[in-house]
Design an enzyme around this catalytic site. Structure first.
Site, mmCIF file in Angstrom:
data_model
loop_
_atom_site.group_PDB
_atom_site.id
_atom_site.type_symbol
_atom_site.label_atom_id
_atom_site.label_comp_id
_atom_site.label_asym_id
_atom_site.label_seq_id
_atom_site.Cartn_x
_atom_site.Cartn_y
_atom_site.Cartn_z
ATOM 1 C CB SER A 268 -36.106 -101.193 28.441
ATOM 2 O OG SER A 268 -35.607 -100.547 29.604
ATOM 3 C CG ASP A 269 -31.541 -97.260 25.465
ATOM 4 O OD1 ASP A 269 -30.901 -97.045 26.514
ATOM 5 O OD2 ASP A 269 -31.150 -96.854 24.355
ATOM 6 C CB ALA A 270 -31.576 -95.435 29.983
ATOM 7 C CB ALA A 272 -36.938 -97.611 26.587
#
Ligand code: BGC
Length: 743
Positions: A268-270, A272
């Protein structure tokens, strides 16, 4: 620490599977969830002590740490003390260089030379791996058509064909010929998908993209990364058509794995995964973990949601153990392929041996030279004479290492660039080059990242009196010079993540200073350092020479001097349209034509308060020489569906110095199941020609170039219709032939 070279053979697919299965057989459920968990190693990030989490088998990867010694300490805990002794993957954003800093990705795309990006990322990987990193969060592959969006600087601009070429090149550079190649890292294609189309260009805002646009424009760089063998993907932050990208089964499973056959893992993005709650999608953290994992998201970056909920979801029967295991297998397979089990540690002496080697600096200088775009050169003011003795370098960015290296510095990196002032001084030994910065520029609202990142040094804001004194000093300095180089643009923190702007003007008092200096009546060269298109309308009319140098990296000052003094002839081209005003964004060349031609004298209908045409079009850039492109021919005037034709054009250097031209081929499909854009880039080639030299450039047009994803058909199609083809030096090319695709 154990330091033997990473020389083991690359394992076969069967060997990888066997080794992963052997590991799986001895892992508890908690350890499996641990592999799906990426934890933060940064001091600014609150959370449990990393060493303890790792000892319990609670982490598969660590990010936001950039410390070789500490990597080895944590790795030792993982491989000696954790239950299954699985090594960690150390990850960081190495976007355009680790210690040797290359031009920002938008600049490298301006080279229209994928080998520039490939070589840059090879060096970046070499330095990063020597530091103990295994995995970079790059390349960033988001198509960006809105110059207000700060992250436009991280990508390759507005076009899918150029973007796909840059994507594949960067993956090859980071990873080498295959995962596990020594001195390389795993790449991560991000942010999947559509992030660059944020409403209003505001970072993190939602995105609405019809499937045709996703597939024809936003997906191609990502698919190119998969074809190039990228090991990992990162899901984007925002909602795509009301479904968060990090909980989006269509993106992460149906397209990425189902259609494209991606075999690596998705992070995931940070934060997210946790964000799925903020987005009004998941009910709570438990629901977020369930929905992200079920959508196909393998690793939770730093939100702590997977470690908190996944085991419970399996234990109460909501999730099948097999679903978790599938994700674990993908992550372990990358670790096996990377040789981490054989070589988990990093030689702590290695970084000093490879960092900023002369050949790395040379690559960075070359990349910067090839990335710059000459926007204007009235009266051939450039190149400047080598015998100048009275030069002034003026502007707040002229001696700024931060602005020269640009946005997305590696965590903990202290900028150490050759600034424009230093580059010019080095080029004119014995000449006293005068310098005055003028008023400082800074963001109206400070950057969150400046506060978080060690080593950042956002300067204090000048008082209006100090700014005025600096302004007057700059004019006085310029006044005494014969030639003035103005270095203006944006600070590094003005583009990038959470760095969108509502204006595309030169920030602060820069334009006022530029006007005052030009009013002195001396030759003025404007060098722009910036991470996005700027609406430099006044300069475009009134400053005779303008060099778009972007954020050119640690050798930027030398590369700029190389171009200003004619050692190097600029040959870059814009990978993005420059709008005249921020309010014209998003502005891009590959638009559909609706209702009326925008440039018809009868129908000036787009805006009544100014032309809608770009200030500089996509693909544009000048040279110190001139070129003519002629003799456009297609190998046949008709081609059957599925067949291919070759289109050729001759390019001649009609000037008196050697130079590079980027020859570009555009098509337009005149009718079909759907409307198609007025122009679409389908091929390009950067060539070097000696004065008088002629080269014939071939382009192939087949079903890939002539097909598209059709809304009406709901699938990829090729229509039997007529096409316009143009070949030229930018997206306004006029040299034209027709082609008919027949049944
Ligand atoms: C950014 C990503 C980056 C990640 C890790 C996020 O805020 O959107 O691009 O890779 O942080 O640093």
């Amino acid at each position: 620490m154990n330091n033997k070279m990473n020389t083991q053979a690359i394992p076969t697919e069967a060997e990888v599977v066997a080794r992963v299965e052997a590991l799986m057989g001895r892992m508890s459920l908690e350890e499996k969830v641990g592999q799906l968990t990426q934890i933060a190693g940064a001091p600014f990030f609150p959370g449990p002590e990393p060493a303890e989490v790792i000892r319990q088998g609670g982490a598969g990867s660590v990010l936001w740490l950039n410390d070789t010694q500490q990597f080895n300490v944590l790795q030792k805990i993982a491989v000696e003390e954790s239950p299954s002794k699985i090594p960690l993957l150390f990850a960081l954003d190495v976007i355009h260089g680790y210690r040797t800093i290359f031009p920002v990705p938008l600049a490298m795309a301006s080279s229209w030379d994928p080998s520039v990006a490939e070589r840059a990322q090879t060096v970046a990987a070499r330095e990063a791996r020597a530091a103990g990193l295994h995995w970079t969060f790059g390349p960033m592959l988001d198509i960006a058509r809105d110059a207000r969006w700060g992250r436009i600087v991280e990508g390759a601009g507005e076009d899918p064909v150029l973007g796909a070429a840059m994507a594949a090149a960067q993956v090859r550079g980071f990873q080498g010929p295959s995962l596990g190649t020594p001195e390389h890292v795993v790449a991560c294609a991000k942010h999947f998908a559509g992030y660059g189309a944020a409403d209003g260009g505001r970072d993190y805002d939602p995105v609405y993209l019809p499937e045709s646009r996703l597939r024809n424009v936003y997906f191609p760089p990502f698919q190119a990364a998969v074809k190039a063998g990228v090991g990992t993907f990162m899901s984007a932050y925002m909602d795509l058509n009301d479904v968060p990208a990090s909980g989006n089964r269509f993106l992460l499973s149906d397209v990425l794995r189902g259609e494209w056959g991606f075999k690596g893992f998705v992070v995931s993005d940070a934060m997210a995964v946790g964000n799925l709650v903020i987005e009004g999608f998941a009910r709570d953290g438990r629901d977020a973990a369930l929905r992200a994992l079920s959508a196909g998201l393998d690793m939770d970056m730093a939100s702590g949601t997977y470690p908190q909920y996944l085991a419970g979801l399996v234990e109460d029967g909501t999730l099948k153990l097999a679903d978790i295991e599938t994700a674990v297998r993908r992550i372990l397979a990358i670790k096996v392929r990377m040789g981490l089990f054989e070589q988990p540690y990093t030689d702590e002496a290695k970084l000093a041996q490879v960092v900023a080697l002369p050949e790395h600096c040379q690559e960075a200088r070359l990349a910067a030279q090839r990335s710059m775009v000459l926007l204007r050169n009235e009266g051939r003011l450039l190149p400047l004479s080598n015998s100048l003795t009275n030069v002034a370098v003026i502007g707040p960015l002229a001696d700024s290492m931060e602005a020269t290296e640009g946005s997305w510095m590696v965590f903990g990196h202290t900028p150490a660039a050759v600034t424009v002032l230093e580059g010019i001084r080095a080029r004119l030994p014995g000449v006293k080059v005068k310098y005055a910065p003028g008023p400082e520029i800074c963001r109206d609202i400070p950057s969150l990242f400046d506060e978080m990142m060690p080593g950042s040094n956002e300067k204090a804001v000048q008082t209006p009196e100090q700014a005025e004194a600096a302004f007057q000093e700059a004019i006085a300095t310029a006044h005494t010079a014969d030639v003035i180089v103005m270095v203006l643009g944006e600070n590094a923190n003005m583009a990038g993540e959470a760095a969108s702007r509502a204006s595309l003007d030169l920030p602060g008092r820069q334009e006022e200073l530029l006007k005052a200096v030009v009013a002195l009546g001396k030759p003025v060269v404007l060098v722009l350092l910036n991470g996005r298109p700027l609406s430099i309308n006044w300069a475009a009319e009134n400053v005779p020479a303008i060099l778009e140098a972007w954020e050119p990296g640690s050798e930027g000052g030398h590369a700029i001097a190389d171009i200003l003094f004619g050692d190097v002839n600029p040959g870059g081209k814009l990978p993005v349209t420059f709008p005249r005003k921020a309010s014209h964004a998003p502005l891009y060349y590959a638009r559909d034509l609706s209702h009326q031609p925008e440039d018809s004298p009868m129908y000036r209908s787009r805006y009544w308060d100014g032309p809608t045409t770009p200030l500089y079009p996509f693909g544009y850039g000048l040279s110190y020489t001139t070129f003519s492109i002629s003799n456009l021919k297609a190998s046949a005037s008709q081609v059957k569906l599925g067949g291919s034709v070759t289109v050729t054009a001759d390019v001649t250097n009609t000037g008196s110095v050697a130079g590079d031209e980027v020859v570009q081929l555009y098509i337009h499909q005149k009718a079909g199941r759907d409307s198609r854009p007025m122009r679409e880039l389908k091929g390009f080639e950067r060539l070097t020609l000696q004065p008088g030299e002629v080269k014939t450039v071939p382009f192939s047009l087949g079903p890939t170039e002539l097909g598209y994803w059709s809304t009406n058909a709901g699938k990829w199609v090729q229509d039997a219709e007529a096409f316009d083809i143009w070949v030229g030096a930018d997206s306004l090319a006029t040299l034209h032939v027709e082609l008919a695709v027949t049944r």
